[in-house]
Design a protein around this motif. Structure first.
Motif, PDB file in Angstrom:
ATOM      1  N   VAL A  20      -2.458   4.359  -5.932  1.00  0.00           N
ATOM      2  CA  VAL A  20      -2.552   3.339  -6.979  1.00  0.00           C
ATOM      3  C   VAL A  20      -3.726   2.399  -6.734  1.00  0.00           C
ATOM      4  O   VAL A  20      -4.553   2.151  -7.629  1.00  0.00           O
ATOM      5  CB  VAL A  20      -1.231   2.528  -7.060  1.00  0.00           C
ATOM      6  CG1 VAL A  20      -1.390   1.350  -8.021  1.00  0.00           C
ATOM      7  CG2 VAL A  20      -0.083   3.424  -7.510  1.00  0.00           C
ATOM      8  N   ASN A  21      -3.837   1.870  -5.521  1.00  0.00           N
ATOM      9  CA  ASN A  21      -4.876   0.881  -5.221  1.00  0.00           C
ATOM     10  C   ASN A  21      -6.279   1.462  -5.313  1.00  0.00           C
ATOM     11  O   ASN A  21      -7.199   0.817  -5.825  1.00  0.00           O
ATOM     12  CB  ASN A  21      -4.656   0.287  -3.829  1.00  0.00           C
ATOM     13  CG  ASN A  21      -3.420  -0.584  -3.760  1.00  0.00           C
ATOM     14  OD1 ASN A  21      -2.854  -0.966  -4.779  1.00  0.00           O
ATOM     15  ND2 ASN A  21      -2.982  -0.894  -2.547  1.00  0.00           N
ATOM     16  N   LEU A  22      -6.453   2.680  -4.817  1.00  0.00           N
ATOM     17  CA  LEU A  22      -7.786   3.280  -4.836  1.00  0.00           C
ATOM     18  C   LEU A  22      -8.231   3.604  -6.258  1.00  0.00           C
ATOM     19  O   LEU A  22      -9.385   3.387  -6.619  1.00  0.00           O
ATOM     20  CB  LEU A  22      -7.811   4.538  -3.965  1.00  0.00           C
ATOM     21  CG  LEU A  22      -7.660   4.282  -2.460  1.00  0.00           C
ATOM     22  CD1 LEU A  22      -7.579   5.590  -1.691  1.00  0.00           C
ATOM     23  CD2 LEU A  22      -8.812   3.431  -1.932  1.00  0.00           C
ATOM     24  N   ALA A  23      -7.325   4.112  -7.065  1.00  0.00           N
ATOM     25  CA  ALA A  23      -7.673   4.394  -8.460  1.00  0.00           C
ATOM     26  C   ALA A  23      -8.025   3.105  -9.200  1.00  0.00           C
ATOM     27  O   ALA A  23      -8.995   3.053  -9.971  1.00  0.00           O
ATOM     28  CB  ALA A  23      -6.521   5.110  -9.159  1.00  0.00           C
ATOM     29  N   GLU A  24      -7.276   2.038  -8.946  1.00  0.00           N
ATOM     30  CA  GLU A  24      -7.531   0.769  -9.637  1.00  0.00           C
ATOM     31  C   GLU A  24      -8.869   0.162  -9.238  1.00  0.00           C
ATOM     32  O   GLU A  24      -9.624  -0.313 -10.087  1.00  0.00           O
ATOM     33  CB  GLU A  24      -6.398  -0.218  -9.346  1.00  0.00           C
ATOM     34  CG  GLU A  24      -5.107   0.113 -10.099  1.00  0.00           C
ATOM     35  CD  GLU A  24      -4.016  -0.920  -9.843  1.00  0.00           C
ATOM     36  OE1 GLU A  24      -4.221  -1.825  -8.990  1.00  0.00           O
ATOM     37  OE2 GLU A  24      -2.958  -0.822 -10.504  1.00  0.00           O
TER      38      GLU A  24
ATOM     39  N   HIS B 191     -10.238  -6.169  -1.780  1.00  0.00           N
ATOM     40  CA  HIS B 191      -8.914  -6.743  -1.987  1.00  0.00           C
ATOM     41  C   HIS B 191      -8.115  -6.704  -0.687  1.00  0.00           C
ATOM     42  O   HIS B 191      -8.415  -5.928   0.221  1.00  0.00           O
ATOM     43  CB  HIS B 191      -8.144  -5.963  -3.060  1.00  0.00           C
ATOM     44  CG  HIS B 191      -8.789  -5.984  -4.398  1.00  0.00           C
ATOM     45  ND1 HIS B 191      -8.649  -7.033  -5.275  1.00  0.00           N
ATOM     46  CD2 HIS B 191      -9.591  -5.071  -5.027  1.00  0.00           C
ATOM     47  CE1 HIS B 191      -9.333  -6.774  -6.385  1.00  0.00           C
ATOM     48  NE2 HIS B 191      -9.901  -5.592  -6.256  1.00  0.00           N
ATOM     49  N   ALA B 192      -7.075  -7.541  -0.642  1.00  0.00           N
ATOM     50  CA  ALA B 192      -6.123  -7.520   0.471  1.00  0.00           C
ATOM     51  C   ALA B 192      -4.767  -8.006  -0.011  1.00  0.00           C
ATOM     52  O   ALA B 192      -4.679  -8.807  -0.945  1.00  0.00           O
ATOM     53  CB  ALA B 192      -6.619  -8.403   1.615  1.00  0.00           C
TER      54      ALA B 192
ATOM     55  N   GLY C 141      -6.878   0.504   3.827  1.00  0.00           N
ATOM     56  CA  GLY C 141      -6.399   0.512   5.198  1.00  0.00           C
ATOM     57  C   GLY C 141      -5.310  -0.511   5.425  1.00  0.00           C
ATOM     58  O   GLY C 141      -4.848  -1.191   4.502  1.00  0.00           O
ATOM     59  N   GLY C 142      -4.899  -0.625   6.687  1.00  0.00           N
ATOM     60  CA  GLY C 142      -3.846  -1.545   7.062  1.00  0.00           C
ATOM     61  C   GLY C 142      -4.157  -2.970   6.652  1.00  0.00           C
ATOM     62  O   GLY C 142      -5.299  -3.397   6.622  1.00  0.00           O
ATOM     63  N   GLY C 143      -3.099  -3.683   6.334  1.00  0.00           N
ATOM     64  CA  GLY C 143      -3.283  -5.069   5.884  1.00  0.00           C
ATOM     65  C   GLY C 143      -2.360  -5.483   4.739  1.00  0.00           C
ATOM     66  O   GLY C 143      -1.708  -6.482   4.840  1.00  0.00           O
ATOM     67  N   PHE C 144      -2.296  -4.754   3.624  1.00  0.00           N
ATOM     68  CA  PHE C 144      -3.266  -3.756   3.218  1.00  0.00           C
ATOM     69  C   PHE C 144      -4.599  -4.395   2.849  1.00  0.00           C
ATOM     70  O   PHE C 144      -4.629  -5.502   2.316  1.00  0.00           O
ATOM     71  CB  PHE C 144      -2.766  -2.970   1.993  1.00  0.00           C
ATOM     72  CG  PHE C 144      -1.666  -1.999   2.268  1.00  0.00           C
ATOM     73  CD1 PHE C 144      -1.670  -1.219   3.412  1.00  0.00           C
ATOM     74  CD2 PHE C 144      -0.608  -1.854   1.383  1.00  0.00           C
ATOM     75  CE1 PHE C 144      -0.663  -0.300   3.653  1.00  0.00           C
ATOM     76  CE2 PHE C 144       0.416  -0.934   1.621  1.00  0.00           C
ATOM     77  CZ  PHE C 144       0.388  -0.166   2.748  1.00  0.00           C
ATOM     78  N   THR C 145      -5.667  -3.649   3.092  1.00  0.00           N
ATOM     79  CA  THR C 145      -6.978  -3.988   2.564  1.00  0.00           C
ATOM     80  C   THR C 145      -7.486  -2.771   1.809  1.00  0.00           C
ATOM     81  O   THR C 145      -7.150  -1.638   2.149  1.00  0.00           O
ATOM     82  CB  THR C 145      -7.969  -4.312   3.698  1.00  0.00           C
ATOM     83  OG1 THR C 145      -8.084  -3.166   4.575  1.00  0.00           O
ATOM     84  CG2 THR C 145      -7.520  -5.523   4.492  1.00  0.00           C
ATOM     85  N   TRP C 146      -8.285  -3.019   0.773  1.00  0.00           N
ATOM     86  CA  TRP C 146      -8.902  -1.896   0.068  1.00  0.00           C
ATOM     87  C   TRP C 146     -10.135  -2.399  -0.693  1.00  0.00           C
ATOM     88  O   TRP C 146     -10.319  -3.584  -0.909  1.00  0.00           O
ATOM     89  CB  TRP C 146      -7.912  -1.196  -0.866  1.00  0.00           C
ATOM     90  CG  TRP C 146      -7.385  -1.968  -2.034  1.00  0.00           C
ATOM     91  CD1 TRP C 146      -7.822  -1.932  -3.327  1.00  0.00           C
ATOM     92  CD2 TRP C 146      -6.269  -2.885  -2.030  1.00  0.00           C
ATOM     93  NE1 TRP C 146      -7.066  -2.743  -4.134  1.00  0.00           N
ATOM     94  CE2 TRP C 146      -6.109  -3.351  -3.366  1.00  0.00           C
ATOM     95  CE3 TRP C 146      -5.408  -3.365  -1.053  1.00  0.00           C
ATOM     96  CZ2 TRP C 146      -5.121  -4.258  -3.718  1.00  0.00           C
ATOM     97  CZ3 TRP C 146      -4.431  -4.279  -1.404  1.00  0.00           C
ATOM     98  CH2 TRP C 146      -4.283  -4.715  -2.716  1.00  0.00           C
TER      99      TRP C 146
END
Length: 321
Positions: free
Chosen positions: A222-226, A185-186, A309-314
């Motif tokens: 939030v993003n990592l858990a999702e 994702h970004a 990470g920055g961007g955000f990207t995950w």
């Protein structure tokens, strides 16, 4: 079915170890302040003769040796980095030449701390579609080159290093090994929360890292858990099915908060942030290699790799070893 199977891993660190006490002699900070807020106790910083490519080459060589393969049989190299040796050509081509993997495909991927997950996703797609048979996927960084050493809120957080994996396309059973699911994702809306204030097309300088830590922390949990739940749901699994989580090693508090949000026991989370600090794109493969070599991660284990990470990207990837 054709899957990308992990055949080996490797990692590399600079020679110079820098403790929190060492940093306290350089900036207004202390070991207690850093440990309490980040869990970091030390990091490795590259000397002038150590570069992103030299660390990537060492990690890549170890991964190829662990895989028991000839370098010439590697026909794809994807290197994730935000700190390349040069603006161009790709640092991956330097690695390709040094390792003797010439003749295949080699390129860099830039997604900062999520870079290795992005590189892994690209390599997996190319292997499964027949564009390559064996891939070397690397995360390598010399983040110390872009730190503002007068900003105690950021310079204490990062270190240098590299990690690598060798993947091979293989015909396996449904319950066999390989990369099962990857989701990336970004969201460019949050560019100014974590960025470098320079670049060839804007300031014509390398620039320095800037971060609003509190906001990044909130989004990260939030993003990592999702995304972890996303890959597990795609595979029809639950957190209880996971043997290990190998997260991006940004901050011990983020790791603990993410595990708590998912209901994961802390002992299932691989942590190297205390020893390596945040090595950006290198952190996931570096932590993975440490856990493989010390015997925690074993063949047959179900492992989730995840980063933001920055961007955000995950993103996250579910892998059966």
């Amino acid at each position: 079915m054709i899957r990308s199977v992990v055949r080996g891993s490797g990692s590399a660190l600079p020679k110079r170890l820098v403790t929190n006490a060492d940093l306290a002699g350089r900036v207004d900070t202390s070991d207690e302040w850093i440990v309490e807020r980040t869990g970091i106790r030390q990091r490795y910083i590259a000397d002038d003769d150590e570069t992103t490519s030299s660390l990537a080459i060492e990690a890549g060589r170890k991964a190829i040796e662990a895989a028991g393969m000839e370098p010439a049989s590697i026909d794809l190299i994807v290197l994730a980095t935000a700190t390349p040796d040069q603006t161009f050509p790709a640092t991956a081509t330097r690695v390709q030449d040094a390792l003797g993997c010439n003749g295949g495909t080699a390129f860099d991927v830039a997604a900062v701390c999520s870079g290795f997950l992005y590189a892994l996703g690209v390599a997996d797609s190319m292997l499964r579609t027949g564009m390559a048979k064996r891939a070397l996927v690397i995360g390598a960084e010399t983040f110390s080159r872009i730190l503002d050493w007068e900003d105690r809120t950021t310079c204490v957080l990062f270190g240098d290093g590299a990690g690598a994996m060798v993947l091979e396309a293989a015909d396996v059973a449904e319950d066999g090994p390989g990369i099962l699911v990857t989701r990336l994702h970004a969201d460019g809306e949050h560019n100014q929360l974590l960025y470098v204030d320079g670049g060839p097309s804007t300031t014509q300088t390398v620039g320095k890292l800037r971060m609003k830590g509190r906001e990044v922390f909130r989004h990260a949990v939030v993003n990592l858990a999702e995304v972890l739940n996303e890959v597990l749901g795609e595979a029809g699994l639950t957190p209880a099915d996971i043997d290990w989580v190998v997260p991006h090693q940004a901050n011990a508090r983020i790791l603990d908060a993410t595990a708590k949000k998912l209901g994961l026991p802390a002992e299932k989370v691989i942590k190297t942030v205390e020893s390596h600090a945040n090595t950006s794109a290198a952190s996931v493969p570096l932590a993975f290699d440490v856990a493989v070599r010390d015997g925690r991660i074993k063949p047959g284990d179900l492992v989730v790799l995840e980063a933001m990470g920055g961007g955000f990207t995950w993103g996250a990837s579910l892998v059966r070893l």
